[in-house]
Write an enzyme that holds these catalytic residues in place. Structure first.
Site, mmCIF file in Angstrom:
data_model
loop_
_atom_site.group_PDB
_atom_site.id
_atom_site.type_symbol
_atom_site.label_atom_id
_atom_site.label_comp_id
_atom_site.label_asym_id
_atom_site.label_seq_id
_atom_site.Cartn_x
_atom_site.Cartn_y
_atom_site.Cartn_z
ATOM 1 C CD GLU A 50 7.935 -43.713 42.267
ATOM 2 O OE1 GLU A 50 7.279 -44.761 42.273
ATOM 3 O OE2 GLU A 50 7.869 -42.847 43.169
ATOM 4 C CD GLU A 91 6.924 -50.408 45.269
ATOM 5 O OE1 GLU A 91 7.942 -50.522 45.994
ATOM 6 O OE2 GLU A 91 6.065 -49.529 45.444
HETATM 7 O O1 KIV Z 1 1.405 -46.117 45.060
HETATM 8 C C1 KIV Z 1 1.486 -45.319 44.111
HETATM 9 O O2 KIV Z 1 0.814 -44.276 44.073
HETATM 10 C C2 KIV Z 1 2.414 -45.648 43.034
HETATM 11 C C3 KIV Z 1 2.624 -44.604 41.972
HETATM 12 C C4 KIV Z 1 3.492 -43.530 42.488
HETATM 13 C C5 KIV Z 1 3.134 -45.189 40.711
HETATM 14 O O3 KIV Z 1 2.976 -46.683 43.016
#
Ligand code: KIV
Length: 271
Positions: free
Chosen positions: A189, A122
């Site tokens: 997201e 991220e």
């Molecule tokens: O951890 C997760 O499930 C995610 C998705 C929402 C993309 O990062």
């Protein structure tokens, strides 16, 4: 040729070709062997071993508490169950932020100990050094922009991100930086659909949306949400395909009744 040898594995190159030919990419999360086997058998393109395991498997409020060891455990189970899809593993909070050496060591552990095919991280420019170190070691990275749940305490809420121009501009710049650094895909997201479309059109690598509209090159949902295992979470972007919660509760009630009434087991179910 054995049956196992006939399974053609989806790779990061396959996803690239899918974008180029306008074929949408399907991605779901999974955290264990049994669900990974079902989801892979159904023909999913990508399984994400998401750090959402922290929420849906462990019951934490955020994704922050899950550890690298726990992510590795989940990923090992998924890898044993999925034979065809690409398997991507989330790098958990604290395993890569702010230190390229730690980031590289964490990514190497994931690849070496799980047998998965890629990691997801991220963030944008802030994590670029770590991204470059990991890619230079030959480890594919799926980037993740927009609402990045590991930064929930910075954002203060799970609301839609990048509605304002400054944040949208940063996101567009970050997407290009991450692509140039070698990321093979970008999760977007909870951002406006128009922005997701612009980013998807500007990138050569695929975008995978969650709450980012229909113009992304693929879509991802958390398995527990789309199967209705976790029924309390009902954001607008979520389509619930089943209500497993109701089905499991019904089956368990029936079992309890059968045990209490002496209806289970019957002679046919006994030795
Ligand atoms: O951890 C997760 O499930 C995610 C998705 C929402 C993309 O990062």
């Amino acid at each position: 040729m054995s049956a196992a040898a006939e399974v053609k594995r989806i790779t990061t190159a396959t996803l690239q070709k899918m974008k180029a030919s306008g074929q949408k990419i399907s991605m779901l999360t999974a955290y264990d062997f049994s669900f990974a086997r079902m989801i892979d058998g159904a023909g999913i393109d990508v399984i994400l071993v998401g750090d959402s395991a922290s929420n849906v498997m462990a019951g934490h409020e955020t994704t922050l508490p899950i550890t690298l060891d726990q992510m590795i455990y989940h990923a090992q189970s998924v890898v044993r169950g999925a034979k065809r899809c690409l398997i991507v593993v989330d790098m958990p909070f604290g395993s890569y932020q702010g230190n390229g050496d730690i980031a590289l060591a964490s990514a190497i552990r994931i690849m070496k100990e799980t047998g998965a095919h890629a990691v997801k991280m991220e963030g944008g420019e802030e994590i670029l050094d770590s991204v470059k170190r990991i890619i230079s070691a030959g480890i594919p990275i799926m980037a993740h922009l927009g609402l990045t749940p590991q930064s929930i305490y910075k954002f203060g809420s799970y609301n839609v991100r990048a509605k304002e121009e400054a944040e949208a501009n940063k996101l567009k710049k970050d997407a290009l930086l991450l692509q140039d650094a070698g990321c093979f895909a970008v999760v977007l997201e909870k951002i406006p659909a128009t922005l997701a479309r612009e980013v998807s059109d500007s990138l050569e690598v695929p975008t995978i949306g969650i709450g980012a509209g229909a113009h992304c090159d693929g879509q991802v949902l958390v398995m527990h949400d789309m199967l209705g295992i976790n029924t309390e979470f009902r954001p607008r972007f979520l389509r619930q395909y089943l209500n497993i919660h109701e089905q499991v509760t019904g089956a368990v009630k029936q079992y309890i009744d059968d045990v209490k009434s002496g209806g289970f087991p019957t002679d046919a179910e006994s030795y």
